[in-house]
Motif scaffolding. Structure first.
Motif, PDB file in Angstrom:
ATOM      1  N   SER A 180       0.827  -1.217   0.000  1.00 15.40           N
ATOM      2  CA  SER A 180       0.000   0.000   0.000  1.00 15.40           C
ATOM      3  C   SER A 180       0.856   1.259   0.000  1.00 15.40           C
ATOM      4  CB  SER A 180      -0.957   0.003   1.196  1.00 15.40           C
ATOM      5  OG  SER A 180      -0.226  -0.053   2.415  1.00 15.40           O
ATOM      6  N   THR A 181       1.963   1.240   0.741  1.00 13.45           N
ATOM      7  CA  THR A 181       2.832   2.422   0.777  1.00 13.45           C
ATOM      8  C   THR A 181       3.993   2.319  -0.217  1.00 13.45           C
ATOM      9  OG1 THR A 181       4.261   1.502   2.525  1.00 13.45           O
ATOM     10  CG2 THR A 181       2.325   2.768   3.219  1.00 13.45           C
ATOM     11  N   ARG A 182       4.175   1.126  -0.815  1.00 11.26           N
ATOM     12  CA  ARG A 182       5.280   0.863  -1.743  1.00 11.26           C
ATOM     13  C   ARG A 182       6.628   1.182  -1.100  1.00 11.26           C
ATOM     14  NH1 ARG A 182       3.013   3.308  -7.444  1.00 11.26           N
ATOM     15  NH2 ARG A 182       3.090   5.252  -6.252  1.00 11.26           N
ATOM     16  N   LYS A 183       6.771   0.679   0.118  1.00 11.69           N
ATOM     17  CA  LYS A 183       7.993   0.897   0.879  1.00 11.69           C
ATOM     18  C   LYS A 183       8.525  -0.434   1.415  1.00 11.69           C
ATOM     19  CE  LYS A 183       8.472   5.494   1.081  1.00 11.69           C
ATOM     20  NZ  LYS A 183       7.841   5.837  -0.198  1.00 11.69           N
ATOM     21  N   LEU A 184       9.844  -0.521   1.477  1.00 14.90           N
ATOM     22  CA  LEU A 184      10.528  -1.618   2.163  1.00 14.90           C
ATOM     23  C   LEU A 184      11.220  -1.019   3.377  1.00 14.90           C
ATOM     24  CD1 LEU A 184      12.896  -4.304   0.641  1.00 14.90           C
ATOM     25  CD2 LEU A 184      13.653  -2.889   2.558  1.00 14.90           C
ATOM     26  N   VAL A 185      11.035  -1.672   4.535  1.00 18.86           N
ATOM     27  CA  VAL A 185      11.694  -1.228   5.766  1.00 18.86           C
ATOM     28  C   VAL A 185      12.462  -2.413   6.338  1.00 18.86           C
ATOM     29  CG1 VAL A 185      11.409  -0.160   8.030  1.00 18.86           C
ATOM     30  CG2 VAL A 185       9.793   0.386   6.193  1.00 18.86           C
ATOM     31  N   TRP A 186      13.729  -2.209   6.567  1.00 18.32           N
ATOM     32  CA  TRP A 186      14.570  -3.239   7.197  1.00 18.32           C
ATOM     33  C   TRP A 186      14.535  -3.004   8.700  1.00 18.32           C
ATOM     34  CZ3 TRP A 186      16.519  -7.657   7.839  1.00 18.32           C
ATOM     35  CH2 TRP A 186      17.761  -7.913   8.440  1.00 18.32           C
TER      36      TRP A 186
END
Length: 286
Positions: A180-186
């Motif tokens: 939905s946000t088109r984000k990757l978070v490590w």
């Protein structure tokens, strides 16, 4: 000399005198039924000029409209070295249409210059890397006013906020990926370490959702199906992987993957690859 001879001599003298006064040449009388020869014109009688003396032949004038002059750049509104809210607005708008992949920092550096040049080249504008009125107007016509979140974005940097993350990401080591946000978070032990933009597969080749783990890694992998480079691949579900995509970096969200999770931040994905281990979680959700 007799009277008749003297008379004939007098007449001849008068005729010659008349010719000398007028300067005319007697016309040739045509015989009955014959065609008279045309009198030559002065131009036909004049010798033709030699090639060296002749004027140069002008080039033919092309038909059609005169080509429009090439556009010229106007005075710079924003340029390299500038900083502030206007630069944030510029970066956020460029990011909306896939020309800027770094963090929205408010500083007009090399990454912003490169993004502006790409935008200008695509639209046939003078390629300067600086923003003039024409460039700004064209960009604003294609984008919306950035939201507060877009202006505060730190997509390829560190961030401490866990807002919006799936609860499965908050324990252990997890690559947390939101469609939905088109984000990757490590995330490591509940602390976000890196944030990056990502894109996904199309409707025909969708990116699978769920809880996975990194099965294997390859720094210089090339797709065996599509024969395209997949640098820094981290495979998590069969042939689907998180990896760097030069196409994503160039085209933004105008394209899609064949199911993988594409990253366009080269330095960011290199850092992520160096930290991720086989067995780490990969959470893909909406």
């Amino acid at each position: 000399m007799g009277i008749a001879a003297r008379a004939r001599a007098a007449l001849a003298t008068v005729a010659v005198a008349a010719l000398l006064v007028t300067g005319c040449t007697p016309s040739r009388t045509a015989s009955p039924g014959a065609t008279a020869e045309p009198t030559a014109t002065a131009s036909a009688l004049s010798p033709s000029p030699s090639p060296s003396a002749s004027a140069p032949t002008p080039s033919p004038t092309p038909t059609g409209a005169t080509p429009s002059p090439r556009p010229t750049a106007g005075p710079a509104i924003l340029e390299r070295g500038d900083s502030g809210q206007q630069v944030r607005d510029l970066q956020a708008r460029l990011k909306q249409i896939g020309w800027f992949s770094g963090s929205v920092t408010g500083y007009y550096g090399d990454a912003t210059v490169t993004a502006v040049k790409g935008f200008q080249t695509k639209r046939g504008l003078p390629v300067t890397g600086a923003v003039d009125q024409t460039t700004q107007d064209r960009l604003r016509a294609m984008t919306h006013t950035p939201t507060a979140a877009e202006l505060a974005d730190s997509s390829s940097g560190r961030g401490t906020s866990t807002a919006g993350l799936d609860p499965r990401c908050l324990t252990g080591r997890a690559i947390c990926i939101s469609k939905s946000t088109r984000k990757l978070v490590w995330v490591v032990d509940g602390q976000p370490q890196l944030r990056m933009d990502v894109r996904f597969g199309s409707e025909l080749t969708p990116t699978r959702e769920g809880s996975f783990q990194v099965e294997w890694k390859s720094r210089d992998w090339v797709s065996t199906l599509y024969h395209t480079p997949m640098p820094y691949s981290m495979f998590f579900s069969g042939g689907q992987a998180v990896h760097y995509s030069s196409d994503f970096a160039a085209r933004g969200y105008n394209g899609s993957s064949h199911g993988c999770v594409n990253v366009r931040d080269y330095n960011g994905i290199a850092t992520l690859y160096s930290q991720v281990r086989v067995g780490d979680k990969v959470i893909v959700y909406r």
